[in-house]
Design a protein around this motif. Structure first.
Motif, mmCIF file in Angstrom:
data_model
loop_
_atom_site.group_PDB
_atom_site.id
_atom_site.type_symbol
_atom_site.label_atom_id
_atom_site.label_comp_id
_atom_site.label_asym_id
_atom_site.label_seq_id
_atom_site.Cartn_x
_atom_site.Cartn_y
_atom_site.Cartn_z
ATOM 1 N N ARG A 35 -5.765 -7.417 1.638
ATOM 2 C CA ARG A 35 -5.499 -6.516 0.519
ATOM 3 C C ARG A 35 -6.786 -5.918 -0.047
ATOM 4 N NH1 ARG A 35 -0.115 -7.067 -0.881
ATOM 5 N NH2 ARG A 35 0.898 -8.877 0.070
ATOM 6 N N ASP B 177 -7.098 2.111 3.468
ATOM 7 C CA ASP B 177 -6.964 2.712 2.142
ATOM 8 C C ASP B 177 -7.575 4.106 2.082
ATOM 9 O OD1 ASP B 177 -5.761 0.390 0.625
ATOM 10 O OD2 ASP B 177 -7.558 -0.549 1.445
ATOM 11 N N ARG C 226 0.833 -1.203 0.000
ATOM 12 C CA ARG C 226 0.000 0.000 0.000
ATOM 13 C C ARG C 226 0.869 1.257 0.000
ATOM 14 N NH1 ARG C 226 -3.690 -3.424 3.131
ATOM 15 N NH2 ARG C 226 -5.791 -3.192 2.252
#
Length: 321
Positions: A284, A290, A190
């Motif tokens: 993920r 995120d 990331r």
């Protein structure tokens, strides 16, 4: 603005109201084009006797100049405006970063019946050159008084600046390596997408004093701090929040209305942002990490109210967000 049908010779300097094609269907003049003497010669060569045009009033601005004007009064930092065409001015990112949209100002701009301003979603990550907004003028020309006078930063792109990430592994000594193996690879991936990297690691047991010392050490060498552990933070009285206090830091918010990732905690140590990552950092699939990482790395730490606003659209799993 008036709509007129006239011979080509009378149309010089005015705007073509429609595409003008010859008898074979080939376009000679595009809609919105301001006709020139050369265009008129071509039209007569094609035996076109009448054309539909728009005659702008003296106080009106043509669509391309109007689009450029609106775009200039719309952009903030980190973006550039492309040359306007067909009444549209596109806005592109100067660099990779996070798009920030002033949503209230955006809505207000779209109350003007002569224009539309569209953007990508607030908080999205973009690459250099990516289109982030577009201004479209609806009529062929706009009265000067309908154009914005005051500048408002509706759209801007914040660059990634906090690139050195310090990671604190919290847990029993026997679990350190297992936590590293499960949590760090997805985190490193990331970070790589955001031009950042783990540059320092510390590990300690789940005791406030130990966590506080480790966080102070990391804060002296890193731009962003992230703790990873076997269990998420369930409340502000637990070891990790207490460690933030022991380090002289502050907690901005515990808990986010985002699934996956409700159990996150955001704070700061000596003005360095801190994230106590929830367990979903191991995955993920898109989750609260995120949403947070780009903002933190762009030095745009969301406050408690901003995180609360993520409730609308906060169900990330299996949704088109």
């Amino acid at each position: 603005m008036r709509y007129v049908t006239c011979p080509p010779a009378a149309a010089i300097g005015h705007i073509a109201r429609t595409n003008i094609s010859n008898h074979a269907g080939q376009r000679i003049v595009a809609k919105g084009h301001r006709l020139t003497p050369y265009d008129v010669t071509r039209l007569y060569d094609e035996h076109i006797a009448l054309v539909d045009i728009v005659i702008a009033d003296p106080d009106e601005i043509d669509e391309n100049h109007a689009a450029a004007h609106v775009a200039r009064h719309t952009v903030g930092s980190g973006v550039q405006i492309a040359a306007a065409h067909h009444g549209r001015a596109d806005i592109h990112a100067n660099h990779a970063g996070v798009v920030r949209i002033d949503i209230d100002a955006l809505i207000q701009a779209n109350h003007n019946p002569t224009q539309t301003v569209a953007t990508i979603r607030d908080g999205h990550v973009v690459h250099a050159g990516q289109r982030v907004a577009s201004v479209k003028i609806l009529p062929f020309a706009v009265p000067q008084h309908d154009l914005p006078v005051h500048h408002t930063s509706v759209v801007r792109v914040l660059p990634f600046v906090r690139r050195r990430v310090g990671v604190l592994v919290v847990g029993a000594v026997a679990t350190y390596e297992r936590i590293r193996q499960s949590h760090l690879p997805p985190l490193r991936d990331r970070l790589a997408l955001l031009d950042a990297a783990v540059t320092r690691e510390e590990a300690c047991i789940a005791a406030a004093s130990d966590i506080g010392r480790a966080l102070r050490t990391l804060a002296a060498h890193c731009d962003l701090l992230i703790s990873i552990s076997e269990t998420s933070v369930m409340g502000v009285a637990e070891a990790i929040p207490a460690g933030v206090g022991a380090a002289g830091g502050q907690i901005i918010r515990h808990g986010a209305p985002v699934e996956p990732g409700n159990m996150m905690l955001v704070g700061s140590i000596d003005a360095v942002p801190f994230l106590a990552a929830p367990g979903c950092i191991r995955n993920r699939a898109r989750n609260v990490v995120d949403l947070l990482l780009p903002r933190l790395i762009a030095d745009d730490v969301p406050d408690a109210a901003a995180i609360a606003a993520w409730a609308h659209g906060g169900l990330l799993g299996g949704n088109d967000d």
